[in-house]
Write an enzyme that holds these catalytic residues in place. Structure first.
Site, PDB file in Angstrom:
ATOM      1  N   ARG A   1      11.335 -13.683 -10.413  1.00 44.19           N
ATOM      2  CA  ARG A   1      11.879 -12.397  -9.975  1.00 44.19           C
ATOM      3  C   ARG A   1      12.594 -11.615 -11.067  1.00 44.19           C
ATOM      4  O   ARG A   1      12.365 -10.431 -11.236  1.00 44.19           O
ATOM      5  CB  ARG A   1      12.838 -12.605  -8.792  1.00 44.19           C
ATOM      6  CG  ARG A   1      12.160 -13.169  -7.559  1.00 44.19           C
ATOM      7  CD  ARG A   1      13.123 -13.322  -6.403  1.00 44.19           C
ATOM      8  NE  ARG A   1      13.573 -12.051  -5.878  1.00 44.19           N
ATOM      9  CZ  ARG A   1      14.356 -11.922  -4.809  1.00 44.19           C
ATOM     10  NH1 ARG A   1      14.769 -13.000  -4.175  1.00 44.19           N
ATOM     11  NH2 ARG A   1      14.737 -10.739  -4.376  1.00 44.19           N
TER      12      ARG A   1
ATOM     13  N   TYR B   1       6.600  10.553   1.333  1.00 41.00           N
ATOM     14  CA  TYR B   1       6.425  11.907   0.810  1.00 41.00           C
ATOM     15  C   TYR B   1       5.844  11.924  -0.604  1.00 41.00           C
ATOM     16  O   TYR B   1       5.305  12.940  -1.025  1.00 41.00           O
ATOM     17  CB  TYR B   1       7.772  12.648   0.789  1.00 41.00           C
ATOM     18  CG  TYR B   1       8.392  12.814   2.151  1.00 41.00           C
ATOM     19  CD1 TYR B   1       7.711  13.462   3.180  1.00 41.00           C
ATOM     20  CD2 TYR B   1       9.666  12.316   2.415  1.00 41.00           C
ATOM     21  CE1 TYR B   1       8.286  13.603   4.427  1.00 41.00           C
ATOM     22  CE2 TYR B   1      10.254  12.459   3.660  1.00 41.00           C
ATOM     23  CZ  TYR B   1       9.556  13.101   4.665  1.00 41.00           C
ATOM     24  OH  TYR B   1      10.122  13.248   5.904  1.00 41.00           O
TER      25      TYR B   1
ATOM     26  N   HIS C   1       3.671  -9.346  -2.712  1.00 40.11           N
ATOM     27  CA  HIS C   1       5.116  -9.409  -2.956  1.00 40.11           C
ATOM     28  C   HIS C   1       5.885  -9.225  -1.648  1.00 40.11           C
ATOM     29  O   HIS C   1       6.368  -8.133  -1.347  1.00 40.11           O
ATOM     30  CB  HIS C   1       5.500  -8.308  -3.959  1.00 40.11           C
ATOM     31  CG  HIS C   1       6.841  -8.516  -4.603  1.00 40.11           C
ATOM     32  ND1 HIS C   1       7.058  -9.443  -5.605  1.00 40.11           N
ATOM     33  CD2 HIS C   1       8.033  -7.902  -4.397  1.00 40.11           C
ATOM     34  CE1 HIS C   1       8.314  -9.381  -5.985  1.00 40.11           C
ATOM     35  NE2 HIS C   1       8.933  -8.469  -5.270  1.00 40.11           N
TER      36      HIS C   1
END
Length: 746
Positions: A36, A126, A82
């Protein structure tokens, strides 16, 4: 009837809590470090970034194609590769698209992806995105067996362990991450410099760090700025793999009419949000903590333009900016910690040369794997071409077998000694491929493939050829990227002297004021001179302690019984007819500490300081100036001892008097000049302590005020003149009963 065994009953393990916690926490820490937080030294990416790029490739979001909603991309990444939440994925995607965050963006964004002011990107539903040209270079080779693939989290898909990454992502874009017990912080660098240094390292593997830094000058941040560290500091940072870089804003001086000028900041340090910087500057100006600035304007559009107006045109711009660099985020430090996963497994802090070596080693391994893959494809193609040529040489017989035999495939294999693959390819040939021209083309292709095959075999057998080939590939990559001006260096490298104790010029208007300090420790200033002290109003139960004539540009040195000096700027004190503010709120003066004396700072003066047991020394004003509100210790005190005197030196002799009224006068040369310490014995006491000290000119005599307020001067002081550390003799009869030299004349 027997009860059925409860198969859902939880298993109970009997083990020590510390052992169980240690094992589980270690597993968690290793997972955080390797999966990570830390980047892989091979492709320079953390797993989340690698998975985003791979998922976008699978969605065919190439630079020449159309954009797709980020929500679609995030969903693809989270669902297939993921499973750690959409926010972490989208935040990483946004950073890879921000030109002010990532030096060479890996993603092209469409829509609101945030700005340098600190505004967040719009919601993922968006915004739209696609891969950039850099990402194409990063992903090139995935279809050519350049890397190994592994199962995803649920085994339903395959994902690459690392990317081919011919682009030096780790150094070019840097990396940042916090794991368990370790972290990484690598700044971005200029791609041309990285490629030049990599080529140089290929040519000379024994090149040292100093030679590499002649090519890689230092970090190259997307927001520009100026790196002001010395070459020695930069070399030390890159050699150790740890340290920090001092980054300053880039500014220029604009000249206005009538000799006026202003400072325009065009670039700010990396990682600083412009809106917060402007807000902090405005706050400091309003609170009168930036005495050199009169106004601030943010005239930024697409480019940064912060206008700073000085209070006076006589201020040197360099001094003004040095002051701002120390007070604000116009100067910032970027921490360096080049901690990466070596081959994706072992974390290690690496030097600059180590990271470059990792990059070229990775490039060579990818070159070898792609060459082997290409060699295998060439062999397959040559095998088919051999079968096709057999067809052209025996075309009539081949046609008859295909037309009349029941098992043409096996018959072709037996007739012409063909493999099953060759026979299958012949059967799948189109009739128009039987032209004579096609035969010539196949023979020409065979010659080219044989030549390429020979070159690949030589390449795979000779290490020098591999490095030479890699060097040429890096040159081609550099040539490809050089056409884009955005790849030019943005951060300037300018070694500058850092002024730790910069003297701020007297740019504040030198207005005459009177500083008023009360018995209870309240302070303020009144403009002009006070002709009638009785007109000054104090809080109930409070009264006058000090009335000091000063200027607004002065600094006050407030000396406490704890042996510490506290510094206050006169122009920052409360003014007017108010009661003022407690000194203990403006400084860290403890409640149990009394104020001994207050002096106006003068770099040309010295003072004498002493404790109640009679120890003291001479100290310069410059050595008493405190830089923080916590004060500066100038005299060392034992338990039960307190500081009781601080006086400016105004002569060639020192007079001291104790509570036993014994007076001693000695030459000032007998006292040492220190910047801090216990001092030496001024006067010897048996059952008394030091009451007061003063300095004077022997020729002018020792002066004091009697109880009636009349000035007395003693010129015949042979009885009291002696050596330092003597006991002294009883003071004159008319000497003040309070044993103080500086009795104020009423």
């Amino acid at each position: 009837m027997a009860n059925k065994e409860d198969t859902n009953k939880a298993t109970i393990y009997n083990e020590n809590l510390d052992v169980a916690l240690g094992q589980r926490y270690l597993a968690y820490a290793l997972s955080t470090i390797t999966d990570r937080a830390l980047p892989d030294s091979r492709d320079g990416l953390k797993p989340v970034h690698r998975r985003i790029l791979y998922a976008m490739r699978q969605l065919k979001l190439v630079p020449t194609g159309s954009f797709r909603k980020c929500a679609k991309i995030v969903g693809e990444v989270m669902g297939n590769y993921h499973p750690h939440g959409d926010k972490a994925i989208y935040d990483s995607l946004v950073r890879m698209a921000q030109s002010f965050t990532t030096r060479y963006p890996l993603i092209e964004g469409q829509g609101n992806f945030g700005n340098i002011d600190g505004d967040n990107a719009a919601a993922q539903r968006y915004t739209e995105a696609r891969l950039s040209e850099i990402s194409v270079i990063m992903l090139d080779g995935l279809d050519e067996s350049a890397v190994d693939f592994k199962d995803n989290y649920d085994g339903s898909e395959k994902e690459p362990e690392f990317l081919p990454a011919f682009f030096p992502q780790l150094l070019a874009n840097g990396a940042y991450g916090i794991a368990v017990g370790m972290a990484t912080s690598i700044p971005p660098h200029n791609i041309k410099e990285i490629l030049d240094a990599s080529i140089k390292l290929i040519q000379n593997s024994k090149i040292d760090q100093e030679s590499l830094l002649e090519i890689i000058k230092g970090p190259d941040f997307p927001t520009g700025g100026v790196l002001v560290d010395s070459k020695k500091t930069i070399l030390e940072n890159y050699t150790l793999g740890k340290g920090s870089f001092r980054i300053r804003a880039k500014f220029e001086q604009e000249f206005l009419t009538r000799g006026r000028w202003q400072i325009v900041v065009t670039e700010i340090p990396y990682g600083i949000q412009k809106s917060k910087l402007v807000e902090k500057l405005a706050e400091l100006i309003n609170e009168k903590k930036l005495n050199l600035l009169s106004d601030l304007r943010d005239e930024s559009a697409e480019d940064i333009r912060l206008v700073l107006e000085p209070k006076s045109k006589n201020i040197p711009p360099e001094i003004l900016m040095e002051h701002l660099f120390k007070k604000t985020d116009l100067e910032n430090r970027f921490s360096l910690n080049m901690n990466v996963l070596q081959d994706g497994k072992m974390p290690r802090v690496s030097s600059l040369k180590d990271l470059l070596q990792n990059y070229i080693n990775h490039g060579r391994n990818i070159l070898i794997r792609r060459s082997k893959y290409r060699l295998k494809n060439i062999d397959t193609r040559l095998h088919l071409i051999e079968g096709f040529l057999v067809t052209y040489l025996n075309i009539d017989r081949v046609i008859n077998i295909i037309r009349f035999n029941e098992k043409p495939k096996s018959d072709l294999q037996k007739e012409f000694d063909l493999s099953e693959i060759q026979a299958e390819a012949i059967l799948n040939m189109r009739l128009r491929s039987l032209r004579k021209l096609e035969q010539f083309q196949l023979e020409e292709e065979k010659d080219l493939l044989l030549k390429e095959r020979l070159n690949l075999e030589v390449l795979l057998e000779d290490e020098k050829s591999q490095w030479k080939k890699l060097s040429k590939e890096l040159e081609l990559l550099k040539l490809k990227l050089s056409s884009d001006k955005t790849f030019n260096r943005k951060t300037l490298i300018e070694e500058k002297e850092i002024f730790e104790n910069i003297q701020i010029p007297d740019v504040i208007e030198d207005e005459e004021v009177t500083v008023v300090i009360s018995q209870l420790g309240w302070i303020k200033f009144v403009k002009g001179k006070i002709t009638n002290p009785e007109e000054i109003k104090y809080r109930e139960g409070d009264n006058e302690r000090f009335l000091i004539k000063a200027k607004t540009s002065d600094k006050l040195l407030i000396f406490g019984t704890n042996g510490l000096i506290y510094t206050l700027l006169v122009n920052l004190l409360p003014s007017g007819r108010t009661n003022g503010e407690p000194i203990r709120l403006l400084t860290d003066l403890p409640n149990q500490t009394e104020i001994v004396n207050v002096l106006i700072f003068n770099s040309d003066l010295c003072a004498i300081v002493s404790s109640n047991v009679g120890d003291g020394f001479i100290i310069k004003h410059e050595d008493m100036l405190a830089q923080t509100r916590s004060g500066k210790k100038i005299i060392n005190l034992k338990t039960g001892v307190f500081a009781n005197c601080l006086k400016n030196i105004e002569g060639d002799a020192i007079a001291s008097i104790g509570t036993n009224r014994k007076l001693l006068i000695f030459k000032i040369e007998e006292l040492p000049l220190l910047n801090r310490g216990k001092g030496v014995r001024l006067q010897k006491f048996k059952d008394a302590t030091l009451s007061d000290i003063t300095s004077f000119e022997l020729e002018l005599g020792l002066a004091w005020f009697d109880k009636s307020g009349r000035k007395k001067v003693e010129n015949n002081f042979e009885n009291w003149l002696g050596k330092r550390a003597q006991s002294g003799k009883i003071a004159p009869k008319n000497f003040p009963k309070n044993n103080m030299f500086n009795t104020i004349q009423k």
